[in-house]
Design a protein around this motif. Sequence first.
Motif, PDB file in Angstrom:
ATOM      1  N   ARG A   9       0.068  11.804   0.863  1.00  0.00           N
ATOM      2  CA  ARG A   9       1.544  11.970   0.504  1.00  0.00           C
ATOM      3  C   ARG A   9       2.342  11.886  -0.771  1.00  0.00           C
ATOM      4  NH1 ARG A   9       5.317   8.634   4.620  1.00  0.00           N
ATOM      5  NH2 ARG A   9       7.107   8.120   3.306  1.00  0.00           N
ATOM      6  N   GLY A  24      -7.350   6.403   1.990  1.00  0.00           N
ATOM      7  CA  GLY A  24      -6.454   7.553   2.380  1.00  0.00           C
ATOM      8  C   GLY A  24      -5.149   6.563   1.712  1.00  0.00           C
ATOM      9  N   TYR A  25      -5.035   4.944   1.879  1.00  0.00           N
ATOM     10  CA  TYR A  25      -4.454   4.038   0.762  1.00  0.00           C
ATOM     11  C   TYR A  25      -4.024   3.351  -0.161  1.00  0.00           C
ATOM     12  CZ  TYR A  25      -1.890   4.536   5.803  1.00  0.00           C
ATOM     13  OH  TYR A  25      -1.457   5.439   6.793  1.00  0.00           O
ATOM     14  N   ASP A  57       0.539   5.786   0.737  1.00  0.00           N
ATOM     15  CA  ASP A  57      -0.662   6.585   0.774  1.00  0.00           C
ATOM     16  C   ASP A  57      -0.560   7.843   0.512  1.00  0.00           C
ATOM     17  OD1 ASP A  57      -1.147   9.479   2.774  1.00  0.00           O
ATOM     18  OD2 ASP A  57      -0.015   9.015   4.431  1.00  0.00           O
ATOM     19  N   ARG A  58      -1.583   7.884  -0.356  1.00  0.00           N
ATOM     20  CA  ARG A  58      -2.288   8.275  -1.429  1.00  0.00           C
ATOM     21  C   ARG A  58      -2.021   9.905  -1.283  1.00  0.00           C
ATOM     22  NH1 ARG A  58      -8.132   9.693  -0.330  1.00  0.00           N
ATOM     23  NH2 ARG A  58      -7.658  10.848   0.632  1.00  0.00           N
ATOM     24  N   THR A 106       1.039  -1.281  -0.530  1.00  0.00           N
ATOM     25  CA  THR A 106       0.128  -0.353   0.380  1.00  0.00           C
ATOM     26  C   THR A 106       1.036   1.349   0.107  1.00  0.00           C
ATOM     27  OG1 THR A 106      -1.073  -0.050   2.072  1.00  0.00           O
ATOM     28  CG2 THR A 106      -1.771  -1.634   1.150  1.00  0.00           C
TER      29      THR A 106
END
Length: 163
Positions: free
Chosen positions: A40, A70-71, A37-38, A35
């Motif tokens: 960041r 968010g991932y 972090d979308r 995964t």
Amino acid sequence: MADDKEREGTELVIAEFHKKIKDAFEVFDHEANNTVDRDRNNYQVTRVLPKRMESCMTLIVEVEEEEPTGYIRFEKFLPVMTKVLLEKRYRPIPEDILLRAFEVLDPSKRGFLTKEELIKYMTEEGEPFSQEEMEEMLSAAIDPESNSIRYKDYIAMMVVDDG
């Protein structure tokens, strides 16, 4: 017979795309759990490609979960990116242009930059990288044995053949 050769060629192209996508994804998969972090990592992508910000956001929406966490998971990212590459939606920066950019930073043509040189260029020149961005790049680019980046190898790892 020709169909078999064409299919084999397509399968080889797809396999190469999958390898490049996985390698690039792993640069941002800090927890090694498939995964990223979308928010960041989207900032980093859009900072580098500001003209394509809307396209990047659209692409992220395509791979995000039905209920946003968010991932972005690799298993959702892989087919979307494979399709993008097969359709040649985005024109990659040619390898020779990337090489020339690194050679500007290496006027002696040694074929590498030291970790210290890379940090100096990325934090003091142009739009500086943050400490976090610098650490991410260093983790992907720097050879721990020589403490330098052999930029031809780095470019080869990051570039997807547009052939």
